[in-house]
Scaffold this motif. Structure first.
Motif, PDB file in Angstrom:
ATOM      1  N   PHE A 144      13.016  55.485 -27.829  1.00 17.05           N
ATOM      2  CA  PHE A 144      13.513  56.425 -26.771  1.00 17.05           C
ATOM      3  C   PHE A 144      15.141  56.394 -26.998  1.00 17.05           C
ATOM      4  O   PHE A 144      15.684  55.422 -27.584  1.00 17.05           O
ATOM      5  CB  PHE A 144      13.536  55.369 -25.580  1.00 17.05           C
ATOM      6  N   ASN A 145      15.578  57.651 -26.678  1.00 18.80           N
ATOM      7  CA  ASN A 145      17.190  57.930 -26.974  1.00 18.80           C
ATOM      8  C   ASN A 145      17.329  58.854 -25.658  1.00 18.80           C
ATOM      9  O   ASN A 145      17.264  59.978 -26.031  1.00 18.80           O
ATOM     10  CB  ASN A 145      17.288  58.372 -28.307  1.00 18.80           C
ATOM     11  N   THR A 146      17.570  58.164 -24.580  1.00 19.83           N
ATOM     12  CA  THR A 146      17.488  59.103 -23.306  1.00 19.83           C
ATOM     13  C   THR A 146      18.897  59.778 -23.219  1.00 19.83           C
ATOM     14  O   THR A 146      20.040  59.291 -23.807  1.00 19.83           O
ATOM     15  CB  THR A 146      17.440  58.269 -22.225  1.00 19.83           C
ATOM     16  N   GLN A 147      18.952  60.973 -22.555  1.00 18.97           N
ATOM     17  CA  GLN A 147      20.115  61.672 -22.563  1.00 18.97           C
ATOM     18  C   GLN A 147      21.099  61.303 -21.558  1.00 18.97           C
ATOM     19  O   GLN A 147      22.294  61.277 -21.628  1.00 18.97           O
ATOM     20  CB  GLN A 147      19.751  63.182 -22.145  1.00 18.97           C
ATOM     21  N   THR A 207      17.776  45.649 -21.629  1.00 17.19           N
ATOM     22  CA  THR A 207      18.629  46.410 -20.602  1.00 17.19           C
ATOM     23  C   THR A 207      17.472  47.646 -20.485  1.00 17.19           C
ATOM     24  O   THR A 207      18.122  48.830 -20.007  1.00 17.19           O
ATOM     25  CB  THR A 207      19.833  46.861 -21.041  1.00 17.19           C
ATOM     26  N   ALA A 208      16.372  47.325 -20.421  1.00 15.03           N
ATOM     27  CA  ALA A 208      15.446  48.296 -20.162  1.00 15.03           C
ATOM     28  C   ALA A 208      14.039  47.766 -19.548  1.00 15.03           C
ATOM     29  O   ALA A 208      13.968  46.427 -19.545  1.00 15.03           O
ATOM     30  CB  ALA A 208      14.766  49.086 -21.341  1.00 15.03           C
ATOM     31  N   GLU A 260      15.058  53.245 -18.268  1.00 15.30           N
ATOM     32  CA  GLU A 260      16.051  52.889 -18.917  1.00 15.30           C
ATOM     33  C   GLU A 260      17.183  52.792 -18.382  1.00 15.30           C
ATOM     34  O   GLU A 260      17.689  53.645 -17.391  1.00 15.30           O
ATOM     35  CB  GLU A 260      16.494  54.393 -19.970  1.00 15.30           C
ATOM     36  N   PHE A 261      18.145  51.662 -18.526  1.00 19.51           N
ATOM     37  CA  PHE A 261      19.167  51.214 -17.706  1.00 19.51           C
ATOM     38  C   PHE A 261      20.532  51.346 -18.317  1.00 19.51           C
ATOM     39  O   PHE A 261      21.544  51.159 -18.069  1.00 19.51           O
ATOM     40  CB  PHE A 261      19.073  49.783 -17.122  1.00 19.51           C
ATOM     41  N   ASP A 262      20.300  51.631 -19.699  1.00 21.37           N
ATOM     42  CA  ASP A 262      21.597  51.759 -20.525  1.00 21.37           C
ATOM     43  C   ASP A 262      21.324  52.376 -21.792  1.00 21.37           C
ATOM     44  O   ASP A 262      21.225  51.982 -22.828  1.00 21.37           O
ATOM     45  CB  ASP A 262      22.195  50.438 -20.908  1.00 21.37           C
ATOM     46  N   GLY A 263      21.095  53.699 -21.579  1.00 22.83           N
ATOM     47  CA  GLY A 263      20.464  54.503 -22.681  1.00 22.83           C
ATOM     48  C   GLY A 263      21.712  55.162 -23.305  1.00 22.83           C
ATOM     49  O   GLY A 263      22.806  54.860 -23.754  1.00 22.83           O
ATOM     50  N   GLN A 264      21.316  56.360 -23.985  1.00 19.67           N
ATOM     51  CA  GLN A 264      21.933  57.349 -24.944  1.00 19.67           C
ATOM     52  C   GLN A 264      22.096  56.627 -26.092  1.00 19.67           C
ATOM     53  O   GLN A 264      23.289  56.708 -26.953  1.00 19.67           O
ATOM     54  CB  GLN A 264      23.197  57.528 -24.199  1.00 19.67           C
ATOM     55  N   ARG A 265      21.287  55.796 -26.282  1.00 23.51           N
ATOM     56  CA  ARG A 265      20.970  55.131 -27.887  1.00 23.51           C
ATOM     57  C   ARG A 265      19.725  54.838 -28.143  1.00 23.51           C
ATOM     58  O   ARG A 265      18.777  54.595 -27.163  1.00 23.51           O
ATOM     59  CB  ARG A 265      21.964  53.983 -28.017  1.00 23.51           C
ATOM     60  N   ARG A 266      19.342  54.768 -29.489  1.00 26.01           N
ATOM     61  CA  ARG A 266      17.964  54.449 -29.617  1.00 26.01           C
ATOM     62  C   ARG A 266      17.517  53.037 -29.243  1.00 26.01           C
ATOM     63  O   ARG A 266      18.121  51.922 -29.422  1.00 26.01           O
ATOM     64  CB  ARG A 266      17.841  54.504 -31.065  1.00 26.01           C
ATOM     65  N   LYS A 267      16.396  52.836 -28.759  1.00 23.61           N
ATOM     66  CA  LYS A 267      15.833  51.618 -28.114  1.00 23.61           C
ATOM     67  C   LYS A 267      14.149  51.827 -28.283  1.00 23.61           C
ATOM     68  O   LYS A 267      13.739  53.052 -28.185  1.00 23.61           O
ATOM     69  CB  LYS A 267      16.162  51.463 -26.801  1.00 23.61           C
ATOM     70  N   ARG A 268      13.609  50.498 -28.545  1.00 24.88           N
ATOM     71  CA  ARG A 268      12.274  50.621 -28.757  1.00 24.88           C
ATOM     72  C   ARG A 268      11.357  49.612 -27.789  1.00 24.88           C
ATOM     73  O   ARG A 268      11.759  48.847 -27.084  1.00 24.88           O
ATOM     74  CB  ARG A 268      12.063  49.759 -30.108  1.00 24.88           C
ATOM     75  N   VAL A 269      10.104  50.073 -27.519  1.00 28.00           N
ATOM     76  CA  VAL A 269       9.076  49.406 -26.869  1.00 28.00           C
ATOM     77  C   VAL A 269       8.020  49.329 -27.956  1.00 28.00           C
ATOM     78  O   VAL A 269       7.642  50.063 -28.431  1.00 28.00           O
ATOM     79  CB  VAL A 269       8.635  50.582 -25.694  1.00 28.00           C
ATOM     80  N   ILE A 270       7.497  48.206 -27.727  1.00 26.29           N
ATOM     81  CA  ILE A 270       6.218  47.787 -28.381  1.00 26.29           C
ATOM     82  C   ILE A 270       4.955  47.885 -27.633  1.00 26.29           C
ATOM     83  O   ILE A 270       5.086  47.482 -26.397  1.00 26.29           O
ATOM     84  CB  ILE A 270       6.149  46.334 -28.915  1.00 26.29           C
ATOM     85  N   ILE A 271       3.869  48.632 -28.255  1.00 25.59           N
ATOM     86  CA  ILE A 271       2.581  48.767 -27.702  1.00 25.59           C
ATOM     87  C   ILE A 271       1.697  47.857 -28.512  1.00 25.59           C
ATOM     88  O   ILE A 271       1.583  48.057 -29.815  1.00 25.59           O
ATOM     89  CB  ILE A 271       2.096  50.133 -27.882  1.00 25.59           C
ATOM     90  N   LYS A 272       0.962  46.867 -27.768  1.00 23.03           N
ATOM     91  CA  LYS A 272       0.181  46.145 -28.750  1.00 23.03           C
ATOM     92  C   LYS A 272      -1.243  45.897 -27.979  1.00 23.03           C
ATOM     93  O   LYS A 272      -1.236  45.533 -26.832  1.00 23.03           O
ATOM     94  CB  LYS A 272       0.711  44.631 -29.058  1.00 23.03           C
ATOM     95  N   ILE A 273      -2.257  46.200 -28.695  1.00 22.30           N
ATOM     96  CA  ILE A 273      -3.517  46.238 -28.227  1.00 22.30           C
ATOM     97  C   ILE A 273      -4.350  45.295 -28.829  1.00 22.30           C
ATOM     98  O   ILE A 273      -4.507  45.302 -30.206  1.00 22.30           O
ATOM     99  CB  ILE A 273      -4.332  47.685 -28.131  1.00 22.30           C
ATOM    100  N   ILE A 274      -5.072  44.275 -28.104  1.00 19.74           N
ATOM    101  CA  ILE A 274      -5.849  43.458 -28.735  1.00 19.74           C
ATOM    102  C   ILE A 274      -7.328  43.582 -28.101  1.00 19.74           C
ATOM    103  O   ILE A 274      -7.274  43.776 -26.749  1.00 19.74           O
ATOM    104  CB  ILE A 274      -5.482  42.166 -28.829  1.00 19.74           C
ATOM    105  N   GLY A 275      -8.450  43.297 -28.869  1.00 19.39           N
ATOM    106  CA  GLY A 275      -9.612  43.259 -28.422  1.00 19.39           C
ATOM    107  C   GLY A 275     -10.808  43.655 -29.241  1.00 19.39           C
ATOM    108  O   GLY A 275     -10.664  43.366 -30.399  1.00 19.39           O
TER     109      GLY A 275
END
Lengths: 137, 137, 137
Positions: C10-13, C47-48, C121-136
């Motif tokens: 994410f890199n929010t405006q 900060t997200a 996003e609480f402190d954006g305007q820069r590149r930040k990551r979220v992990i999506i991990k699925i197990i099953g």
């Protein structure tokens, strides 16, 4: 890997209510036949919560007073322009959180001595669901 | 599917304390031999929490001040009629949450660059437990 | 057991922003080929946040106002002695929580009728990551 999914329905008599669901969850874990894994207990509605704490009447009153002080009922939430009047219930759900993960060890909930599981209804008197999903072996 | 369960004991010198447990959890993940899965870190007591944030002294002071402002120590919690004086610790535990799920990828905690794992003790100076449970392959 | 891991950037405006990621997560679950399991959605920055609630504009305004009232922007956080000015973003992340677990049933997100997934996003305007991990399985 095994999985087991059940849905609990609630229709509370009062608008706001705490329901101790520890025994119900323990029973579901037992019937799943899973001995090592994780049990997710997650509200499927956005005006309810699930949390772990103490089964003590005074504390439960303190928790309600605290929730009301930090996420109060108010007339003037913008959400109420839709005709709803449950803005506080959405905020209380965010504050207390809508889900927990319970460890399952040796076929049982692996809880500490005072840990009890609560369904927290913030806008009840209608049918609402909680998903119980266990994965493991 | 593999699973690995350990229990960490804490007995903090101060009543309220933050303990950075990142290296300990990383070590447990390594010794589990699990390379892809989830690691649950969950307080087994109802007056403690587990959270992820930054290892920075100023911020940790800010977090304590913030917790105290939103879930303050008070004499008059109804819970104290039982003889306890830790009502604030229950509320702080609800606020910060008592558990986290850490992703495990390639045999390591899959954390962002500044993510550190903290055990938050709100009513210490006695032995308390945290469960670490990893499931995966 | 199967596992599937992806990272969303994410890199929010704007500095503060809510992004509805429900369809994105649903797509990732579908492409994982996992039919029964858990999907972790977890911010990798401190900060997200990630939460589940309603896609309703009024409510989203209420949530922002509520977050600001309980974890306000202030000049005088001790964390700011490091040169940062995002102390409030750390506290908002702790308040809303940085992660959720979504149940996956029959190859789909097993959500209630109004549950939508948000990246906060609480402190954006820069590149930040979220992990999506699925197990099953």
């Amino acid at each position: 890997m095994k999985s087991h999914t059940e849905y609990l329905w609630f229709n509370t008599q009062k608008r706001r209510e705490l329901v101790n669901i520890t025994d119900t969850i323990e029973h579901i874990v037992h019937s799943s036949g899973i001995s090592e894994g994780f049990c997710l207990v997650s509200a499927m509605h956005i005006t309810a919560g699930v949390f772990v704490n103490d089964e003590e009447d005074g504390l439960k009153s303190d928790i309600w007073e605290w929730l009301e002080s930090l996420a109060p009922y108010r007339q003037d939430y913008r959400h109420h322009l839709t005709g709803e009047d449950n803005g506080d219930a959405h905020l209380k759900s965010l504050l207390i959180h809508h889900q927990i993960i319970l460890p399952v060890t040796d076929g049982k909930l692996d809880l500490g001595p005072w840990q009890q599981i609560f369904y927290a209804e913030f806008d009840g008197q209608r049918r609402k669901r909680v998903i119980i999903k266990i994965i493991g072996d």
